[in-house]
Design an enzyme around this catalytic site. Structure first.
Site, PDB file in Angstrom:
ATOM      1  N   LYS A   1     -75.627  98.520  13.571  1.00  0.00           N
ATOM      2  CA  LYS A   1     -74.328  98.125  13.038  1.00  0.00           C
ATOM      3  C   LYS A   1     -74.373  97.950  11.528  1.00  0.00           C
ATOM      4  CE  LYS A   1     -74.819  93.146  13.681  1.00  0.00           C
ATOM      5  NZ  LYS A   1     -74.424  92.803  12.318  1.00  0.00           N
TER       6      LYS A   1
ATOM      7  N   LYS B   1     -85.794  92.771   3.983  1.00  0.00           N
ATOM      8  CA  LYS B   1     -84.418  92.384   3.673  1.00  0.00           C
ATOM      9  C   LYS B   1     -84.301  91.709   2.312  1.00  0.00           C
ATOM     10  CE  LYS B   1     -83.128  92.040   8.520  1.00  0.00           C
ATOM     11  NZ  LYS B   1     -82.762  91.153   9.648  1.00  0.00           N
TER      12      LYS B   1
ATOM     13  N   LYS C   1     -82.827 104.093  14.498  1.00  0.00           N
ATOM     14  CA  LYS C   1     -82.148 103.370  15.570  1.00  0.00           C
ATOM     15  C   LYS C   1     -80.665 103.186  15.251  1.00  0.00           C
ATOM     16  CE  LYS C   1     -82.982  98.960  16.158  1.00  0.00           C
ATOM     17  NZ  LYS C   1     -83.668  97.690  16.502  1.00  0.00           N
TER      18      LYS C   1
END
Length: 417
Positions: A284, A186, A281
């Protein structure tokens, strides 16, 4: 419970229970598998009479004998799980985590919370955080969480989460945090100038979320395995540094300050993949909303997303063909939503073309999600009811958390308050 938190813990396992078990046993974990959880929705879905998102962190094992609710002397094992109020709660979150909660609340002492403190580790919309938190809580209840059996609360409403995180941070080696894969990924995407310290330290907050409540079990989603290991290591480190006789000399009861939680494996088939890429996967955070079915999507949107989802050119429908990940994903979704066995679905759909199957799947999704959507609207429109649920849950959670926190303060030598 990090960014499925606690499934944050809450997240779904990205590997099979057998593979996950082998990996974790090699690290000294005792593994428990969730068994006996029904995939049939009619047993728990709310009645129609009677936009948020999340990451999860929970699943548990029913392998132990069920606790008799009539026995006042039996102490239930405890499970704590939470989700982030960012984005939209989608089908993957629901099938991989929330639906398990409905079974777990009947057997375990359960606390389910909205991890709003985890939601600010990356840039977010401050104007939407409060609304998203309420939406997430309302969806918990709409999906079937029973507040007579489980406590539902907001993470920031229990101050002990942040206080224990700071105490744990004082003994958490920086090297442990630097090795976290999620932080590396990230931070690389966001860039150093846009990454706050919270992104590095949020696994310590996740550990606080778990250890505060003396949790017996937590889930082991693929992207949370490292965080669970960190939680266990921190529990053992604090117990060794400050527990036992050292704590007793300071006036405490001695012994361990924290339970060292055990990992749990979610049921097989609970992993839901993207509608646009059967190898990724459902998430959102994916840029395209077409990649997911959100729990609050209108029926025409659901039908359109299924109609446009990625398929292949092979004839018929089949499970477990590595060359057909999208086919396997959509069949798995239909299996979970319909409550049918894998064999029943394979037989029903084997000769269908994509058009026929997509129509079948869209109808099943619309019918399944309708009562959840109706109940959600009822709950979100009654602010006093929802606020009362959250306040009661925070009070119950605080009673447990404050006991743990006070013990840690005492064991670490602080002047008693």
């Amino acid at each position: 419970m990090g960014r499925l938190v606690l499934s944050h813990f809450l997240t779904i396992s990205n590997s099979s229970p057998r593979l996950a078990s082998s990996s974790l046993r090699a690290r000294g974990f005792q593994i428990r598998h969730l068994k006996g959880a029904s995939s049939s929705p009619q047993n728990w879905l709310p009645s129609p009479r009677s936009s948020a998102g999340f990451r999860c962190c929970c699943s548990v094992s029913l392998a132990q004998p069920a606790v008799s609710e009539s026995s006042p002397t039996t102490v239930k094992k405890r499970i704590v799980s939470g989700v982030q109020p960012t984005g939209s709660i989608h089908l993957g979150n629901y099938l991989g985590a929330i639906r398990n909660w409905i079974t777990l609340q009947n057997t375990y002492d359960t606390l389910f919370f909205i991890v709003d403190l985890h939601a600010i580790t990356l840039p977010y919309d401050a104007q939407q955080l409060s609304r998203a938190t309420r939406d997430t809580a309302a969806l918990y209840l709409a999906c079937g969480v029973d507040t007579s059996k489980a406590s539902v609360f907001v993470q920031s409403h229990v101050r002990a989460h942040v206080e224990l995180m700071w105490l744990l941070s004082s003994v958490a080696p920086v090297g442990w945090l630097n090795r976290m894969i999620q932080f590396k990924e990230k931070s690389r995407k966001a860039g150093d100038e846009n990454v706050g310290v919270a992104l590095l330290t949020y696994p310590v907050l996740m550990a606080s979320d778990i250890l505060l409540y003396q949790s017996d079990f937590v889930p082991v989603g693929e992207d949370q395995k490292q965080h669970l290991e960190l939680t266990r290591e921190l529990a053992e480190r604090v117990n060794n540094l400050f527990g036992g006789r050292k704590w007793k000399k300071l006036g405490g009861r001695g012994g361990a300050l924290f339970k060292v939680p055990e990992p749990l494996i979610p049921p097989v088939g609970a992993r839901v993949m993207s509608l646009t890429d059967g190898c990724s996967k459902m998430s959102k955070s994916a840029p395209s909303d077409q990649s997911r079915i959100n729990l609050l999507d209108p029926k025409d949107v659901i039908a359109n997303k299924i109609k446009r989802c990625k398929t292949d050119s092979f004839p018929g429908m089949e499970f477990d063909n590595p060359e057909r990940p999208e086919c396997n994903n959509l069949l798995s979704i239909y299996q979970l939503i319909s409550g049918k066995t894998k064999e029943e679905v394979a037989q029903e759909c084997q000769d269908m073309n994509w058009g026929t199957f997509k129509s079948l799947l869209a109808d099943a999704l619309i019918d399944h999600l309708y009562p959840i959507q109706v109940r959600y609207e009822e709950i979100i429109s009654d602010a006093a009811y929802l606020d009362g649920i959250l306040a009661e849950g925070a009070t119950k959670a605080s009673d447990i958390a404050d006991t743990t926190l006070n013990n840690v303060y005492q064991a670490m030598g602080f002047l008693r308050r």
